[in-house]
Structures are given as C-alpha cells and as structure tokens.
Write an enzyme that holds these catalytic residues in place. Sequence first.
Site, mmCIF file in Angstrom:
data_model
loop_
_atom_site.group_PDB
_atom_site.id
_atom_site.type_symbol
_atom_site.label_atom_id
_atom_site.label_comp_id
_atom_site.label_asym_id
_atom_site.label_seq_id
_atom_site.Cartn_x
_atom_site.Cartn_y
_atom_site.Cartn_z
ATOM 1 N N HIS A 34 0.842 -1.205 0.000
ATOM 2 C CA HIS A 34 0.000 0.000 0.000
ATOM 3 C C HIS A 34 0.883 1.264 0.000
ATOM 4 O O HIS A 34 0.599 2.224 -0.708
ATOM 5 C CB HIS A 34 -0.855 0.078 1.270
ATOM 6 N N LYS A 147 -0.946 -6.921 -7.852
ATOM 7 C CA LYS A 147 -1.168 -8.222 -7.208
ATOM 8 C C LYS A 147 -2.609 -8.682 -7.436
ATOM 9 O O LYS A 147 -2.868 -9.847 -7.675
ATOM 10 C CB LYS A 147 -0.876 -8.163 -5.708
#
Length: 278
Positions: A34, A147
């Site tokens: 993140h 991802k």
Amino acid sequence: MQVVRTIPLMREARARLTGTVGFVPTMGYLHEGHLSLVRRAKQECHHLVVSIFVNPAQFGPGEDYQRYPRDEARDLCLLEPLGVDIVFIPTPEEMYPEGFCTWIDVTGPLAQRLEGAFRPGHFRGVATVVAKLFNIVQPHRTYFGEKDAQQLRIVRQLVADLNIPVEIVPCPTIREPDGLAMSSRNTYLSPSERERAVALYRALLSAQEMIKAGLRDASQIRRQMEDLLRQYGAKVDYVSIAHPDTLEEVERIEGPVLALVAAWVGPARLIDNLLIKP
Ligand code: PAF
C-alpha cells in the site's frame, strides 16, 4: 493530515484541494505494498487521498470479513509521514445506509472466471464500492496494485464503461525477501505456514522457467504448478496461464501470458500472479 469519516466532510475537504488529486483506496492494515502506491501517488499528484474501508459487500458469506485485520491507529502512523492530505475512513453505515439498493455488476467472462468463480459477488462488491469512492473523492488518478490482477482489469472496465473521469495507475507487486507477495492476509499465517506460503511465488517462477526453456503447452505448465503447490501443502483454488488482457485461459503459449494462482495455506487464501514473456 485530515481524517474524515463522513461523505459530506470528505466532499468539503476535497473541494478545498486544488491541482491534481491522487487516490489510493485500501482496506487498511497497511503494508509496504500500500505504502508504495501512496509514495508513487505523492510523486505524481499535488494532493493525496487514501481511504480505509473494509468493504463488507466484497466478502461472501463465511469469508473473512469479521476477522480481516484492522488497526486504524497504526495505519494513520504509517500514512502521516508520507504527505497524505486526507484519510477517508467511513463506516459501513455511511457507505451503505438503510435503503441502499444500487449495485454495479461487471458482467462478461472477465468477471466470471478465476476470483469471480471462487468468490461469487466479490467483484460486484468491489465495483460498487470503487465507483462510490471515485464519486465521493473525485480523484484525477487512482493507484491499484498489480497483485490483484483481475480486480485491476475489472476496475479498468468499470471506468471505461461508466465514463468515470479517472486515470488508473497500475503499480508493481511488492514482495517479501523470499518472494511472498505482501498482503494484509499474510497476518493469518503461523510461522510454519508463512514459510510454506512462498509456494505461490515459487509456482509462478517455475512457470516462468518452463516458458523461458521453450515449453509452450499451457496445460502441462498448469499441472506442474499445481504439483509444486501441493508439495508445499497448499490447497489450490486455481492455477491459470491466461491472456494478460482478457484473462482467458491460453492453451498454446505464443505471446506474453499472465500466470495466476489462488491457494489456501492454512487459514489464509492467498493470490499472486506474474507476467511472463516467452
Ligand atoms: O484491493 C482492495 O484493497 C479492495 O478491493 C479495494 C480496491 C480497496 C476496494 O474495497
């Protein structure tokens, strides 16, 4: 850094931002993956909004909505030094008030295969919350990790189909030193499961090696990947060698493919993927 919890306050705070606004939607329990999105957004935009919202609509019955890791204080400490302007942390009631009944369903094969097949309703929940967040935050650019390869493609489709004026910036998967893709769900793993979780990345690397060595039969590659995952004690949901845009299964490898895996290691359902160019 301003923390806002309601949609009207988010809109007010947004209206005060001038110049380009970058947006990183998250479900919190932030990790380096993140933070890499936040850093990239910071480099490319004048202002930065991050949302933290564990979206109940994208979890199926019996999935990990309740136990999904949450630690708001820790998340805020991680975001503070990165120059984030606004952190939007709505409650489920704020996002889905009584009477809420409009959903966005991305139909078609892209949404039905892989995660869509194993997690019915998941992408409906993702598409709906992402569209709502885009409407509330009104960013110029939004940053998504590679991802979640299928999610990224579905959000692209959503933005194109509904003419949402936002640029989607895909960002590379961030991995632990042994190759395990960073994920908030890695926290479910015991130390021995954590060691075995490297199986997903190893399976992707083995696909890459086979393709680089000249193997072109995708079924054979999928079988070998499954064998490798099982050797590590992982329970396979799917192994895929797919076209990178459509995520349709490929039989003969003639160009770049996306290798994808979803497998359970102990209590954690993990996903990962790798773009492979022959
Ligand atoms: O990738 C995630 O964390 C979530 O699916 C997202 C995009 C924040 C929507 O809830």
